[in-house]
Design a protein around this motif. Structure first.
Motif, PDB file in Angstrom:
ATOM      1  N   PRO A  48       0.829  -1.223   0.000  1.00  0.00           N
ATOM      2  CA  PRO A  48       0.000   0.000   0.000  1.00  0.00           C
ATOM      3  C   PRO A  48       0.851   1.257   0.000  1.00  0.00           C
ATOM      4  CG  PRO A  48      -0.891  -1.609   1.537  1.00  0.00           C
ATOM      5  CD  PRO A  48       0.422  -2.170   1.054  1.00  0.00           C
ATOM      6  N   SER A  49       0.458   2.203  -0.854  1.00  0.00           N
ATOM      7  CA  SER A  49       1.195   3.457  -1.000  1.00  0.00           C
ATOM      8  C   SER A  49       0.205   4.543  -1.397  1.00  0.00           C
ATOM      9  CB  SER A  49       2.294   3.315  -2.051  1.00  0.00           C
ATOM     10  OG  SER A  49       1.732   2.989  -3.325  1.00  0.00           O
ATOM     11  N   LEU A  50       0.714   5.753  -1.600  1.00  0.00           N
ATOM     12  CA  LEU A  50      -0.150   6.843  -2.018  1.00  0.00           C
ATOM     13  C   LEU A  50      -0.731   6.590  -3.400  1.00  0.00           C
ATOM     14  CD1 LEU A  50       1.877   9.972  -0.794  1.00  0.00           C
ATOM     15  CD2 LEU A  50      -0.166   8.945   0.239  1.00  0.00           C
ATOM     16  N   GLU A  51       0.046   5.974  -4.276  1.00  0.00           N
ATOM     17  CA  GLU A  51      -0.433   5.684  -5.619  1.00  0.00           C
ATOM     18  C   GLU A  51      -1.444   4.539  -5.608  1.00  0.00           C
ATOM     19  OE1 GLU A  51       1.352   4.561 -10.075  1.00  0.00           O
ATOM     20  OE2 GLU A  51       2.674   4.701  -8.313  1.00  0.00           O
ATOM     21  N   HIS A  52      -1.192   3.548  -4.776  1.00  0.00           N
ATOM     22  CA  HIS A  52      -2.091   2.395  -4.640  1.00  0.00           C
ATOM     23  C   HIS A  52      -2.404   2.211  -3.150  1.00  0.00           C
ATOM     24  CE1 HIS A  52      -1.328   1.361  -8.847  1.00  0.00           C
ATOM     25  NE2 HIS A  52      -0.025   1.441  -8.593  1.00  0.00           N
ATOM     26  N   PRO A  53      -3.456   2.854  -2.638  1.00  0.00           N
ATOM     27  CA  PRO A  53      -3.723   2.845  -1.184  1.00  0.00           C
ATOM     28  C   PRO A  53      -3.882   1.452  -0.583  1.00  0.00           C
ATOM     29  CG  PRO A  53      -5.042   4.516  -2.285  1.00  0.00           C
ATOM     30  CD  PRO A  53      -4.396   3.717  -3.365  1.00  0.00           C
ATOM     31  N   LEU A  54      -4.362   0.494  -1.383  1.00  0.00           N
ATOM     32  CA  LEU A  54      -4.512  -0.872  -0.894  1.00  0.00           C
ATOM     33  C   LEU A  54      -3.567  -1.841  -1.600  1.00  0.00           C
ATOM     34  CD1 LEU A  54      -8.406  -1.165  -0.503  1.00  0.00           C
ATOM     35  CD2 LEU A  54      -6.683  -0.652   1.249  1.00  0.00           C
ATOM     36  N   ASP A  62      -4.754  -2.451  -9.517  1.00  0.00           N
ATOM     37  CA  ASP A  62      -4.990  -1.674  -8.303  1.00  0.00           C
ATOM     38  C   ASP A  62      -6.038  -2.358  -7.433  1.00  0.00           C
ATOM     39  OD1 ASP A  62      -4.626   1.058  -6.897  1.00  0.00           O
ATOM     40  OD2 ASP A  62      -6.790   0.850  -7.071  1.00  0.00           O
ATOM     41  N   LEU A  64      -7.603  -1.284  -4.655  1.00  0.00           N
ATOM     42  CA  LEU A  64      -8.717  -0.440  -4.247  1.00  0.00           C
ATOM     43  C   LEU A  64      -9.758  -0.352  -5.359  1.00  0.00           C
ATOM     44  CD1 LEU A  64     -10.092   1.454  -2.266  1.00  0.00           C
ATOM     45  CD2 LEU A  64      -8.653   3.312  -3.132  1.00  0.00           C
ATOM     46  N   TRP A 240      -2.275  -7.728   2.453  1.00  0.00           N
ATOM     47  CA  TRP A 240      -3.256  -6.703   2.106  1.00  0.00           C
ATOM     48  C   TRP A 240      -4.250  -7.202   1.043  1.00  0.00           C
ATOM     49  CZ3 TRP A 240       1.998  -6.342   1.082  1.00  0.00           C
ATOM     50  CH2 TRP A 240       2.389  -6.476  -0.251  1.00  0.00           C
TER      51      TRP A 240
END
Length: 294
Positions: A48-54, A62, A64, A240
């Motif tokens: 999980p990151s800002l580009e791919h929250p989940l 992706d 999310l 995740w």
């Protein structure tokens, strides 16, 4: 209509709080998120990151975005099956409760036979004839929901058709259609509505189970159950993948259960607010339009 006391208000508010973010995410999320079917192997299993929250799945899609689109499928199947269950279940239950003699016996025996068939067996039978996909699962959930809805409505009708207000209406010479439409149905609609909300959550959980078995939404289209199935081999390396759909299913089902339980308390004027040990009542609360106080 006055809002019920805290014993009914709390579950309703908690259910709304749990369901509202899920519904907003399902409706608005796809407008801003990338294509859930877009494969990018270079981004596979990203955390999980800002580009791919989940995070991303094994094909770099992706997570999310797939969660939002999968929720659309789950809600559509659940609500479609719920509509069919209400239409068939309320009708059969009302006839079974109101009629006497052989007509009631036929409906009761049909309900008992269908109730003896496990849901998974019924789904497999329908998949054999209709093929895998949403249609088969909607029909299976509709049949299962119809049985339980009909049994509940049957009990409500039998309980109320001998009540004083029905007998008074019959003595006054009112036609049957008026007694049913203006007296009986309004008094049993509350519990039916509350149970229908709970059944929506049950349908989502059942659809997720069927998707996990590969009987519902077919890949590459996303669904919550199939996302859990795909994540089973990555529980330690990419947790995740399972956490997102599992949490979504849990929150959604819990929200529907709380909302349905609270609505049953809202529409049921016999429930006493603040009832303590031994049935004692603490405080007052107003229910419904007639202002019945306890």
């Amino acid at each position: 209509m006055n809002f019920p006391c805290s014993s009914a208000r709390r579950p309703v508010l908690m259910g709304v709080v749990l369901l509202m973010p899920i519904v907003i995410l399902i409706i608005l999320g796809p407008l801003f998120l990338p294509n859930p079917l877009e494969v990018n192997v270079e981004n596979a299993l990203q955390k999980p990151s800002l580009e791919h929250p989940l995070g991303t799945d094994v094909l770099g899609r992706d997570n999310l975005s797939r969660l939002c689109y999968g929720g659309r499928h789950s809600f559509f199947i659940s609500l479609a099956a719920l509509a069919g269950s209400l239409l068939c279940g309320v009708g059969m239950g009302f006839l079974s409760g109101w009629l006497e003699g052989w007509g009631r016996e036929i409906i009761d025996r049909i309900l008992e036979v269908v109730m003896c068939i496990p849901g998974i067996i019924l789904a497999l039978i329908l998949v054999t004839f209709l093929g895998k996909g949403e249609t088969s699962i909607v029909v299976a959930l509709t049949v299962g929901g119809t049985v339980y809805m009909a049994r509940m409505v049957r009990g409500l009708v039998r309980l109320n058709k001998g009540a004083g207000y029905i007998l008074a209406a019959q003595v006054s010479g009112l036609p049957k259609w008026r007694i049913i439409g203006f007296h009986l149905l309004p008094n049993i609609s509350g519990p039916i509505f509350g149970y229908a909300v709970v059944l929506a959550g049950v349908n989502i959980m059942a659809e997720s189970g069927f998707s996990f078995l590969g009987l519902s939404v077919q890949p590459p289209e996303p669904s919550w159950g199939f996302m859990l199935y795909q994540s089973r081999n990555y529980l330690t390396t990419a947790p995740w993948l399972a956490l997102a759909p599992g949490t979504a299913i849990f929150i959604t089902v819990l929200g529907f259960n709380l909302l349905g339980d609270g609505l049953r308390g809202w529409f049921d004027p016999t429930r006493k607010c603040g009832a303590g040990v031994g049935g004692r009542t603490i405080g007052q609360c107003t229910f419904g339009r007639q202002g019945v106080k306890y």
